[in-house]
Design a protein around this motif. Sequence first.
Motif, PDB file in Angstrom:
ATOM      1  N   PHE A  20       0.844  -1.190   0.000  1.00  0.00           N
ATOM      2  CA  PHE A  20       0.000   0.000   0.000  1.00  0.00           C
ATOM      3  C   PHE A  20       0.879   1.239   0.000  1.00  0.00           C
ATOM      4  CE2 PHE A  20       0.787  -0.261   4.529  1.00  0.00           C
ATOM      5  CZ  PHE A  20       0.748   1.049   4.965  1.00  0.00           C
ATOM      6  N   CYS A  21       0.403   2.270  -0.686  1.00  0.00           N
ATOM      7  CA  CYS A  21       1.145   3.518  -0.833  1.00  0.00           C
ATOM      8  C   CYS A  21       0.937   4.379   0.402  1.00  0.00           C
ATOM      9  CB  CYS A  21       0.663   4.246  -2.086  1.00  0.00           C
ATOM     10  SG  CYS A  21       1.360   5.889  -2.301  1.00  0.00           S
ATOM     11  N   ARG A  22       2.040   4.883   0.972  1.00  0.00           N
ATOM     12  CA  ARG A  22       1.963   5.749   2.157  1.00  0.00           C
ATOM     13  C   ARG A  22       1.761   7.217   1.789  1.00  0.00           C
ATOM     14  NH1 ARG A  22       4.558   0.617   2.569  1.00  0.00           N
ATOM     15  NH2 ARG A  22       4.926   0.065   4.736  1.00  0.00           N
ATOM     16  N   SER A  23       1.730   7.528   0.485  1.00  0.00           N
ATOM     17  CA  SER A  23       1.518   8.896   0.006  1.00  0.00           C
ATOM     18  C   SER A  23       2.612   9.849   0.476  1.00  0.00           C
ATOM     19  CB  SER A  23       0.140   9.417   0.466  1.00  0.00           C
ATOM     20  OG  SER A  23      -0.197  10.615  -0.201  1.00  0.00           O
ATOM     21  N   CYS A  24       3.851   9.383   0.469  1.00  0.00           N
ATOM     22  CA  CYS A  24       4.950  10.246   0.898  1.00  0.00           C
ATOM     23  C   CYS A  24       5.350  11.241  -0.183  1.00  0.00           C
ATOM     24  CB  CYS A  24       6.153   9.421   1.326  1.00  0.00           C
ATOM     25  SG  CYS A  24       6.974   8.521  -0.020  1.00  0.00           S
ATOM     26  N   PRO A  75       8.573  14.105  -9.395  1.00  0.00           N
ATOM     27  CA  PRO A  75       7.496  14.336 -10.354  1.00  0.00           C
ATOM     28  C   PRO A  75       7.311  13.153 -11.312  1.00  0.00           C
ATOM     29  CG  PRO A  75       9.462  15.472 -11.070  1.00  0.00           C
ATOM     30  CD  PRO A  75       9.788  14.877  -9.729  1.00  0.00           C
ATOM     31  N   CYS A  76       6.103  13.052 -11.847  1.00  0.00           N
ATOM     32  CA  CYS A  76       5.779  12.010 -12.816  1.00  0.00           C
ATOM     33  C   CYS A  76       5.842  12.602 -14.223  1.00  0.00           C
ATOM     34  CB  CYS A  76       4.384  11.454 -12.543  1.00  0.00           C
ATOM     35  SG  CYS A  76       3.774  10.330 -13.833  1.00  0.00           S
ATOM     36  N   ALA A  77       6.549  11.937 -15.109  1.00  0.00           N
ATOM     37  CA  ALA A  77       6.708  12.429 -16.479  1.00  0.00           C
ATOM     38  C   ALA A  77       5.378  12.523 -17.214  1.00  0.00           C
ATOM     39  CB  ALA A  77       7.664  11.509 -17.240  1.00  0.00           C
ATOM     40  N   ALA A  78       4.409  11.698 -16.804  1.00  0.00           N
ATOM     41  CA  ALA A  78       3.100  11.705 -17.458  1.00  0.00           C
ATOM     42  C   ALA A  78       2.079  12.562 -16.713  1.00  0.00           C
ATOM     43  CB  ALA A  78       2.578  10.272 -17.586  1.00  0.00           C
ATOM     44  N   GLY A  79       2.490  13.166 -15.625  1.00  0.00           N
ATOM     45  CA  GLY A  79       1.584  14.025 -14.868  1.00  0.00           C
ATOM     46  C   GLY A  79       0.577  13.278 -14.013  1.00  0.00           C
ATOM     47  N   ILE A  80       0.871  12.035 -13.667  1.00  0.00           N
ATOM     48  CA  ILE A  80      -0.038  11.236 -12.835  1.00  0.00           C
ATOM     49  C   ILE A  80       0.097  11.667 -11.374  1.00  0.00           C
ATOM     50  CG2 ILE A  80      -0.625   8.893 -12.059  1.00  0.00           C
ATOM     51  CD1 ILE A  80       0.766   7.909 -14.685  1.00  0.00           C
ATOM     52  N   ASP A  81      -1.026  11.821 -10.692  1.00  0.00           N
ATOM     53  CA  ASP A  81      -1.017  12.139  -9.256  1.00  0.00           C
ATOM     54  C   ASP A  81      -0.795  10.836  -8.495  1.00  0.00           C
ATOM     55  OD1 ASP A  81      -1.439  12.935  -6.666  1.00  0.00           O
ATOM     56  OD2 ASP A  81      -3.340  13.943  -7.036  1.00  0.00           O
ATOM     57  N   ILE A  82       0.459  10.374  -8.492  1.00  0.00           N
ATOM     58  CA  ILE A  82       0.766   9.051  -7.956  1.00  0.00           C
ATOM     59  C   ILE A  82       0.397   8.897  -6.483  1.00  0.00           C
ATOM     60  CG2 ILE A  82       2.587   7.343  -7.570  1.00  0.00           C
ATOM     61  CD1 ILE A  82       4.045   8.530  -9.987  1.00  0.00           C
ATOM     62  N   CYS A 136       9.414   6.506 -10.891  1.00  0.00           N
ATOM     63  CA  CYS A 136       8.658   6.425  -9.640  1.00  0.00           C
ATOM     64  C   CYS A 136       9.039   5.193  -8.843  1.00  0.00           C
ATOM     65  CB  CYS A 136       7.151   6.448  -9.927  1.00  0.00           C
ATOM     66  SG  CYS A 136       6.581   5.138 -11.047  1.00  0.00           S
ATOM     67  N   LYS A 137       9.219   4.079  -9.539  1.00  0.00           N
ATOM     68  CA  LYS A 137       9.597   2.838  -8.869  1.00  0.00           C
ATOM     69  C   LYS A 137      10.970   2.960  -8.225  1.00  0.00           C
ATOM     70  CE  LYS A 137      10.174  -2.120  -9.804  1.00  0.00           C
ATOM     71  NZ  LYS A 137      10.049  -3.173 -10.844  1.00  0.00           N
ATOM     72  N   SER A 138      11.900   3.605  -8.928  1.00  0.00           N
ATOM     73  CA  SER A 138      13.262   3.742  -8.405  1.00  0.00           C
ATOM     74  C   SER A 138      13.323   4.677  -7.209  1.00  0.00           C
ATOM     75  CB  SER A 138      14.199   4.254  -9.499  1.00  0.00           C
ATOM     76  OG  SER A 138      13.898   5.597  -9.853  1.00  0.00           O
ATOM     77  N   LEU A 169       7.987  -0.238  -3.692  1.00  0.00           N
ATOM     78  CA  LEU A 169       6.780  -0.623  -4.415  1.00  0.00           C
ATOM     79  C   LEU A 169       7.022  -0.653  -5.922  1.00  0.00           C
ATOM     80  CD1 LEU A 169       4.032   1.494  -2.574  1.00  0.00           C
ATOM     81  CD2 LEU A 169       4.727  -0.857  -2.114  1.00  0.00           C
ATOM     82  N   ASP A 170       6.350  -1.583  -6.590  1.00  0.00           N
ATOM     83  CA  ASP A 170       6.325  -1.580  -8.060  1.00  0.00           C
ATOM     84  C   ASP A 170       5.199  -0.624  -8.463  1.00  0.00           C
ATOM     85  OD1 ASP A 170       6.112  -2.009 -10.776  1.00  0.00           O
ATOM     86  OD2 ASP A 170       6.234  -4.195 -10.645  1.00  0.00           O
ATOM     87  N   THR A 171       5.517   0.659  -8.460  1.00  0.00           N
ATOM     88  CA  THR A 171       4.494   1.693  -8.598  1.00  0.00           C
ATOM     89  C   THR A 171       3.697   1.574  -9.896  1.00  0.00           C
ATOM     90  OG1 THR A 171       5.975   3.106  -7.318  1.00  0.00           O
ATOM     91  CG2 THR A 171       4.067   4.157  -8.319  1.00  0.00           C
ATOM     92  N   PRO A 172       4.324   1.397 -11.074  1.00  0.00           N
ATOM     93  CA  PRO A 172       3.521   1.281 -12.299  1.00  0.00           C
ATOM     94  C   PRO A 172       2.509   0.143 -12.241  1.00  0.00           C
ATOM     95  CG  PRO A 172       5.818   1.686 -12.840  1.00  0.00           C
ATOM     96  CD  PRO A 172       5.771   1.401 -11.363  1.00  0.00           C
TER      97      PRO A 172
END
Length: 341
Positions: A255-259, A264-271, A310-312, A318-321
């Motif tokens: 689960f994502c802790r929203s840290c 930034p995301c290259a695609a503009g996703i609010d990860i 994002c994953k790195s 987390l495997d974010t993608p």
Amino acid sequence: MEKIRLGCTELYVTKTAFGALPIQRISKADAVKLVRRAYESGINYFDTANMYTDSEEKLGEALHDVRTNIVISTKSAATDKKTALSHMEQSLRRLRTDYIDLFQFHNPAKLPDIEDPDGAFAAALEMQKKGYIRHIGITNHRLGVAQEAIASGNFETLQFPFCYLTTEKELDLVAKCRAADMGYIAMKGLSGGLLNNAEACYCFMKQFDNVVPIWGIQREEELDQWLELTERDPEMTPELQAVIDQDRKELAGNFCRSCGYCLPCAAGIDIPQAARMSALLRRSPYRPYMSDEWHAKMHKIEECVHCGACKSRCPYGLDTPELLKIMLADYEQFYAEHHND
């Protein structure tokens, strides 16, 4: 209000502390009113950071005339001496103070080198020698860096995510900090908003007498909640433990802790929001996420370029993608069932 010793700093801070990241989202007048009320209600410890836009400035406006009665910690993510000195000087001006009680290196990917004459640690030592900062700590989201920080003996405090979803590895950090007489400051006690039973969170933290939780506070009702719990000082009950056990079951694993360190995301996703959407839909009012705006935001996931950045950057591995793909599929199913509610 109960105060505890923050490790070898000999700073005595209220067990209920004020996390000042959220006040950057409200007006200056509202922030000053909120912070001042927290102080007048007994809270004496306020935590902020150089990168929290105008948070330091708002704290300075609210508390400059009671400076000797409070403890302030701030942070800088600078890695070189020149930038770190600039950040510390800026923090002093914004906070309207002559000294910072606790300066913290802000989530470095690796430990600052205490021997590097041009590094950020050299700046901290210089400012400490001049009396502008009193104590030096570190914050992190990476378990390995946190363990190295404790072992190094170079830091007086550690700030690390800690809540009742924690594992034995995080509990071990608390024990190691106690053994090293190092202050432990708990951030994300509500796991980025996924935990919605404040009493359960409070009672969990109460079990650790060397842990100081900083609760992120943005609204009067949030302050009221922590003040009420502090005054009542409840004990853990079987009912609260059942809440904790159920949350651990539901939120265990990836689960994502929203840290936000994925950005930034290259695609503009609010990860930070999209990667925990499944929990947000089921653990908070879901109607705001049924809007056209959020529907479009979630479908930005389809524009992922799979750069792997994002994953790195994720300190939790987390495997974010892949997680985002799962969140979008779940969102689509939930949206189909509820968007007309």
